[in-house]
Design a protein around this motif. Structure first.
Motif, PDB file in Angstrom:
ATOM      1  N   THR C  52       0.815  -1.205   0.000  1.00 26.67           N
ATOM      2  CA  THR C  52       0.000   0.000   0.000  1.00 26.67           C
ATOM      3  C   THR C  52       0.852   1.261   0.000  1.00 26.67           C
ATOM      4  OG1 THR C  52      -1.607   1.304   1.254  1.00 26.67           O
ATOM      5  CG2 THR C  52      -0.237  -0.175   2.522  1.00 26.67           C
ATOM      6  N   ASN C  53       0.384   2.264  -0.737  1.00 28.14           N
ATOM      7  CA  ASN C  53       1.051   3.573  -0.734  1.00 28.14           C
ATOM      8  C   ASN C  53       0.590   4.453   0.426  1.00 28.14           C
ATOM      9  OD1 ASN C  53       2.546   2.973  -2.988  1.00 28.14           O
ATOM     10  ND2 ASN C  53       1.472   4.357  -4.381  1.00 28.14           N
ATOM     11  N   ASP C  54      -0.189   3.928   1.319  1.00 27.40           N
ATOM     12  CA  ASP C  54      -0.635   4.698   2.487  1.00 27.40           C
ATOM     13  C   ASP C  54       0.495   4.731   3.524  1.00 27.40           C
ATOM     14  OD1 ASP C  54      -1.743   5.750   4.762  1.00 27.40           O
ATOM     15  OD2 ASP C  54      -3.284   4.211   4.989  1.00 27.40           O
ATOM     16  N   ALA C  55       1.118   5.892   3.644  1.00 23.48           N
ATOM     17  CA  ALA C  55       2.260   6.019   4.550  1.00 23.48           C
ATOM     18  C   ALA C  55       1.875   6.604   5.902  1.00 23.48           C
ATOM     19  CB  ALA C  55       3.335   6.898   3.907  1.00 23.48           C
ATOM     20  N   SER C  56       0.582   6.753   6.141  1.00 19.92           N
ATOM     21  CA  SER C  56       0.168   7.460   7.357  1.00 19.92           C
ATOM     22  C   SER C  56       0.077   6.537   8.571  1.00 19.92           C
ATOM     23  CB  SER C  56      -1.185   8.146   7.117  1.00 19.92           C
ATOM     24  OG  SER C  56      -2.206   7.180   6.997  1.00 19.92           O
ATOM     25  N   ARG C  57       0.207   5.228   8.363  1.00 24.56           N
ATOM     26  CA  ARG C  57       0.056   4.297   9.489  1.00 24.56           C
ATOM     27  C   ARG C  57       1.143   3.232   9.431  1.00 24.56           C
ATOM     28  NH1 ARG C  57      -5.033   5.516   8.021  1.00 24.56           N
ATOM     29  NH2 ARG C  57      -6.429   6.209   9.703  1.00 24.56           N
ATOM     30  N   SER C  58       1.562   2.794  10.582  1.00 27.16           N
ATOM     31  CA  SER C  58       2.539   1.705  10.689  1.00 27.16           C
ATOM     32  C   SER C  58       1.879   0.367  10.358  1.00 27.16           C
ATOM     33  CB  SER C  58       3.089   1.659  12.107  1.00 27.16           C
ATOM     34  OG  SER C  58       2.054   1.251  12.982  1.00 27.16           O
ATOM     35  N   VAL C 163      15.036  15.575   0.293  1.00 28.48           N
ATOM     36  CA  VAL C 163      13.583  15.663   0.459  1.00 28.48           C
ATOM     37  C   VAL C 163      12.978  14.323   0.055  1.00 28.48           C
ATOM     38  CG1 VAL C 163      11.481  16.876  -0.188  1.00 28.48           C
ATOM     39  CG2 VAL C 163      13.661  18.112  -0.136  1.00 28.48           C
ATOM     40  N   VAL C 164      12.187  13.767   0.948  1.00 29.22           N
ATOM     41  CA  VAL C 164      11.627  12.438   0.756  1.00 29.22           C
ATOM     42  C   VAL C 164      10.104  12.521   0.776  1.00 29.22           C
ATOM     43  CG1 VAL C 164      11.421  10.152   1.787  1.00 29.22           C
ATOM     44  CG2 VAL C 164      13.615  11.351   1.825  1.00 29.22           C
ATOM     45  N   VAL C 165       9.463  11.866  -0.200  1.00 29.15           N
ATOM     46  CA  VAL C 165       8.008  11.811  -0.261  1.00 29.15           C
ATOM     47  C   VAL C 165       7.597  10.363   0.025  1.00 29.15           C
ATOM     48  CG1 VAL C 165       5.981  12.250  -1.683  1.00 29.15           C
ATOM     49  CG2 VAL C 165       8.046  13.639  -1.991  1.00 29.15           C
ATOM     50  N   ALA C 166       6.862  10.172   1.119  1.00 29.73           N
ATOM     51  CA  ALA C 166       6.582   8.818   1.599  1.00 29.73           C
ATOM     52  C   ALA C 166       5.387   8.166   0.912  1.00 29.73           C
ATOM     53  CB  ALA C 166       6.356   8.834   3.102  1.00 29.73           C
ATOM     54  N   ASN C 167       4.676   8.916   0.077  1.00 30.94           N
ATOM     55  CA  ASN C 167       3.509   8.375  -0.628  1.00 30.94           C
ATOM     56  C   ASN C 167       3.405   9.130  -1.936  1.00 30.94           C
ATOM     57  OD1 ASN C 167       0.992   8.009  -1.742  1.00 30.94           O
ATOM     58  ND2 ASN C 167      -0.150   8.334   0.157  1.00 30.94           N
ATOM     59  N   SER C 168       3.606   8.462  -3.049  1.00 34.10           N
ATOM     60  CA  SER C 168       3.657   9.166  -4.327  1.00 34.10           C
ATOM     61  C   SER C 168       2.290   9.323  -4.983  1.00 34.10           C
ATOM     62  CB  SER C 168       4.622   8.439  -5.268  1.00 34.10           C
ATOM     63  OG  SER C 168       4.252   7.084  -5.380  1.00 34.10           O
ATOM     64  N   ASP C 169       1.216   8.877  -4.349  1.00 37.57           N
ATOM     65  CA  ASP C 169      -0.107   9.004  -4.962  1.00 37.57           C
ATOM     66  C   ASP C 169      -0.516  10.461  -5.119  1.00 37.57           C
ATOM     67  OD1 ASP C 169      -0.258   6.278  -4.989  1.00 37.57           O
ATOM     68  OD2 ASP C 169      -1.851   6.110  -3.495  1.00 37.57           O
ATOM     69  N   LYS C 170      -1.249  10.719  -6.226  1.00 41.33           N
ATOM     70  CA  LYS C 170      -1.834  12.036  -6.447  1.00 41.33           C
ATOM     71  C   LYS C 170      -2.982  12.300  -5.474  1.00 41.33           C
ATOM     72  CE  LYS C 170      -2.075  12.963 -11.387  1.00 41.33           C
ATOM     73  NZ  LYS C 170      -2.887  12.744 -12.591  1.00 41.33           N
ATOM     74  N   TYR C 171      -3.873  11.330  -5.350  1.00 42.54           N
ATOM     75  CA  TYR C 171      -5.071  11.512  -4.527  1.00 42.54           C
ATOM     76  C   TYR C 171      -5.565  10.149  -4.061  1.00 42.54           C
ATOM     77  CZ  TYR C 171      -7.391  10.401  -8.974  1.00 42.54           C
ATOM     78  OH  TYR C 171      -7.781   9.817 -10.149  1.00 42.54           O
ATOM     79  N   TYR C 172      -6.517  10.188  -3.120  1.00 40.56           N
ATOM     80  CA  TYR C 172      -7.109   8.931  -2.648  1.00 40.56           C
ATOM     81  C   TYR C 172      -8.617   9.139  -2.505  1.00 40.56           C
ATOM     82  CZ  TYR C 172      -6.736  11.440   1.837  1.00 40.56           C
ATOM     83  OH  TYR C 172      -6.824  12.387   2.827  1.00 40.56           O
ATOM     84  N   PRO C 173      -9.392   8.060  -2.644  1.00 46.13           N
ATOM     85  CA  PRO C 173     -10.849   8.198  -2.586  1.00 46.13           C
ATOM     86  C   PRO C 173     -11.333   8.410  -1.144  1.00 46.13           C
ATOM     87  CG  PRO C 173     -10.219   5.913  -3.017  1.00 46.13           C
ATOM     88  CD  PRO C 173      -8.955   6.690  -2.938  1.00 46.13           C
ATOM     89  N   VAL C 174     -12.330   9.245  -0.981  1.00 44.80           N
ATOM     90  CA  VAL C 174     -12.922   9.432   0.349  1.00 44.80           C
ATOM     91  C   VAL C 174     -14.404   9.076   0.369  1.00 44.80           C
ATOM     92  CG1 VAL C 174     -11.253  11.138   1.137  1.00 44.80           C
ATOM     93  CG2 VAL C 174     -13.307  11.900  -0.074  1.00 44.80           C
ATOM     94  N   SER C 175     -14.985   8.907  -0.795  1.00 46.70           N
ATOM     95  CA  SER C 175     -16.369   8.436  -0.868  1.00 46.70           C
ATOM     96  C   SER C 175     -16.562   7.885  -2.259  1.00 46.70           C
ATOM     97  CB  SER C 175     -17.355   9.579  -0.601  1.00 46.70           C
ATOM     98  OG  SER C 175     -17.427  10.415  -1.740  1.00 46.70           O
TER      99      SER C 175
END
Lengths: 281, 281, 281, 281
Positions: C52-58, C163-175
């Motif tokens: 997963t490209n979700d870098a917000s959680r361990s 400079v490091v980007v931990a998630n290269s996604d443009k956007y993610y769905p919220v609904s």
């Protein structure tokens, strides 16, 4: 290109187009001596036009800002902003519905004089967007970036409609060191996210030069070879002036400095006809 | 946008700008019935201008090509090519030296009428380039890509000078299925390799619309709202026409087809004011 | 490519890599039936890794989120996030100083376990940045976009640092309809503004596949031909899986749908080896 | 970053990855003293791998070229080319049909050892392409650019299939002043024309580092922190080495020179851990 003095060069032209930021003023206010330069131009009987990508203020408001920092005598018809092109587009192309916008209420008012209702993105109900007929990126201020940029993206995912960017700049200076991202930069983020093509106004696009040229020719008879374009930025002022086939003068009082001018010209391939330290002599 | 017939729409305008390829002709020659459409436009007393990104031929040569495929009565002043903008740029901005070019001798002759000497890239001696003052990308034919594209790159690594691209198209159709890379595409490869910024002419850039508009206004008094732009390609004809604030008609007789028009409009965000099957009725 | 059933295909492989969003879950929660699919994979004795490209959680936090929506039995070592690559980079390359970040405190904590101090951009004093040794784009939440994006730009104008980007996604769905711009998109705006090159982690970059591959091979002996990559997005899951030389299965339960799969494959040129409706049978 | 000597730095590592062009050799041949540097590395018992984006020659052929310019003792298994990644991709992913290619017969032979038939673009009949299963950009030599680049475009317009670029470089040096466009550059022109996404191999992509790392670990036990990457180019060697979390040494004997190193580091944001004049001491 030749190193020249502005005073000796400008005498050879019948009209002059001048960029605002970096030529007339900077983050500290009016550049010392610019009042004299303007009066010198007037003494030669040469009409001038100030071409700016700042779409946040009307011609009248721009004149007032110049007066507030100490430059007297500019007339509103001497100011050409990229916002005026956006206004023209909206007047000619969008004849019904409401216009959604990102920016301040003040900037919206001057641009949206066509009688159409305007509504900030923050006030839109995404479930009720049938009557919105265009979207306008106006100004980086006046909205909450966290909320309203995402709302703009989702608005554009629901409705395909003309999108206009009134200022194509990436950023603008706010102090000697610092910049702020301009609405042109924010619009790039949205364009990249939704993968669509917006309509952008402002230098280096030649439409702004054409607008100034047409306005000037309402007051007399000027050919392109009669006009000198003066600016401090290669990628906007000089590229656009060159493409419109004007002779171009790069001044070193703003974005481009004596210590990086050679490097910038060589690395971009954008070549002014002349270089001067400033418009001060 | 509305689905309309060209005949009923064009009556409402005082002038019409028309793209060439995909509207008047295609790879097989003149589109059947176009002669009638042109005569219908003439019968309404509406002046027309043909706007084409084909920089390989002069106005006279373009008229002859139309005649050779069976379209009679076009006048040379009704043709506006992106090459004419390149020529204007060179006349106003490059006043000494020689102009190097990639293209055919024929295309070079029509553009380089300013009295300056022109020299194909293949004839340049890279050790003796002091007197070359500009580089012109004209046409994808007339040179050896293996040799001359690399030679162009190395020329630009040695000398920083104005570079002009007379046709910004990526490619052009050569048969029902096939295309050929245009000089605009080749120029992109060189631009990407040397990492510089070239000056490009042609739709969708509004400078071409402005040129046609200025020429038209030498014959009468026309405002933008009086003019209809007709084209088959969203990214050139419609984007440029919209940005210049003309009303735009997309026809489905060329690049954009009935079975992909909705998809293309939605995926690009480029929205014509009207859609018609063709200009044939 | 062939249309297949996931159940019949996966039997032929010794391991499976699975994307999370659009395959296992969507905006409503766990996709109905996914628990059975996971148990089917387990019943075959096939190890799996969730990429997963979700870098917000361990890893631990990701497992808890899956449990909270009803998926039992995932182990933390089965989760591979792009943030783990960012963490590895920081541990190996940044051995002194403080690490500045954009994101939530929680996301910073899991990534910045190397003992180095971390500081949100909002707390930085731009006049006192000597001891900051890297900048990390972590998460789109946890900061004020109006203030902190501009502050990040001005920070980078003053100091050149990794400079490091931990998630290269443009956007993610919220609904079902709506998305939110991801930190990968915000980092693009900053990269475009300062005109520098950041280091990005996450699919489609093959480094993430390599990380999962190396971790998997600590538990057994797997070759690339033994592994199936399953995802719903051509530009991340399939492009990356293809490039890493895995066989790829595109499922139609997320970003790519039955009604646009042909179009998307043709317009991108990214071709999966197999297509299935979902992993549900 | 620190200015160091290569000899004193390399002692601290257990393995070294070295770029070829600009570090070991240049357009004149072997860089004087490089034989001593290689022997110094060997005397320390440190394994080395040469990482090159030159896909036109096999490992054996690369060794012979090094011998022909005077460097003795390199072993074929010490050479890692981007072409080896392309070969791996084709072996694992393309298991039937013929492989079309742009390049020399020699380069095609070394890459296409999987038993599949290969056919140059020039020999393809565009009306009979059913049995072609992949397209490979190999080398800028061995074909007629005028004909075969257009033919490649039209081939891709007719058939959607995996496209692999075996060398992602824009250009390569051919003399002190001059360069030649590499197949990576030509592939960009085709990619731009057909608007699709190709699969590219070669530095800075970390897959090449991973390949070298995996090969190295077949001979012993090496961690990323044990390996030094040495190269002359920020955008390939240093960016890729950094991203793969190796320590990186920029040498000033090739693309990056003492008089532009600060400028290049600041303008790209790509920062090596160390800088040395060369590997000569």
């Amino acid at each position: 290109m030749e190193k020249v003095s502005f005073y000796s060069l400008v005498k050879n032209y019948k009209a002059v187009f001048i960029d605002s930021y970096g030529v007339l003023k900077n983050h500290e206010g009016l550049i010392d001596g610019v009042q004299d330069s303007i009066e010198y131009i007037r003494s030669l009987g040469i009409p001038l036009r100030v071409l700016t990508n700042d779409a946040s203020r009307s011609q009248e408001q721009q004149v007032k800002v110049f007066e507030s920092i100490g430059l007297e005598g500019l007339k509103k018809e001497e100011i050409i902003t990229s916002g005026m092109l956006a206004r023209q587009f909206l007047e000619l192309k969008i004849t019904s519905g409401k216009i959604a916008y990102l920016g301040t209420e003040r900037s919206a008012e001057y641009i949206l004089q066509s009688g159409l209702e305007h509504i900030p993105i923050s006030d839109i109900d995404l479930e009720d967007i049938d009557d919105i007929s265009a979207l306008l990126f106006l100004d980086d201020e006046g909205f909450d970036w966290n909320c309203d940029i995402n709302k703009t993206v989702n608005f554009l995912r629901r409705k395909n409609l003309p999108v206009v960017v009134a200022n194509s700049d990436k950023y603008y200076p706010v102090s000697n060191n610092d910049v702020a991202i301009a609405i042109g930069g924010i619009s790039r983020l949205v364009e990249y996210t939704v993968d669509q093509k917006f309509i952008r106004f402002g230098k280096p696009d030649t439409q702004m030069f054409m607008y100034a040229y047409d306005e000037l020719n309402k007051t007399g008879n000027f050919e392109k070879k009669d006009i000198l374009m003066v600016g401090d930025t290669l990628r906007t002022d000089i590229l656009g002036g060159n493409k419109f086939s004007l002779k171009t003068l790069l001044v070193l009082s703003g974005n481009t400095r004596a210590d990086n001018v050679d490097l910038k010209i060589n690395s971009t391939g954008i070549i002014p006809d002349y270089i001067a330290d400033s418009i001060l002599n």
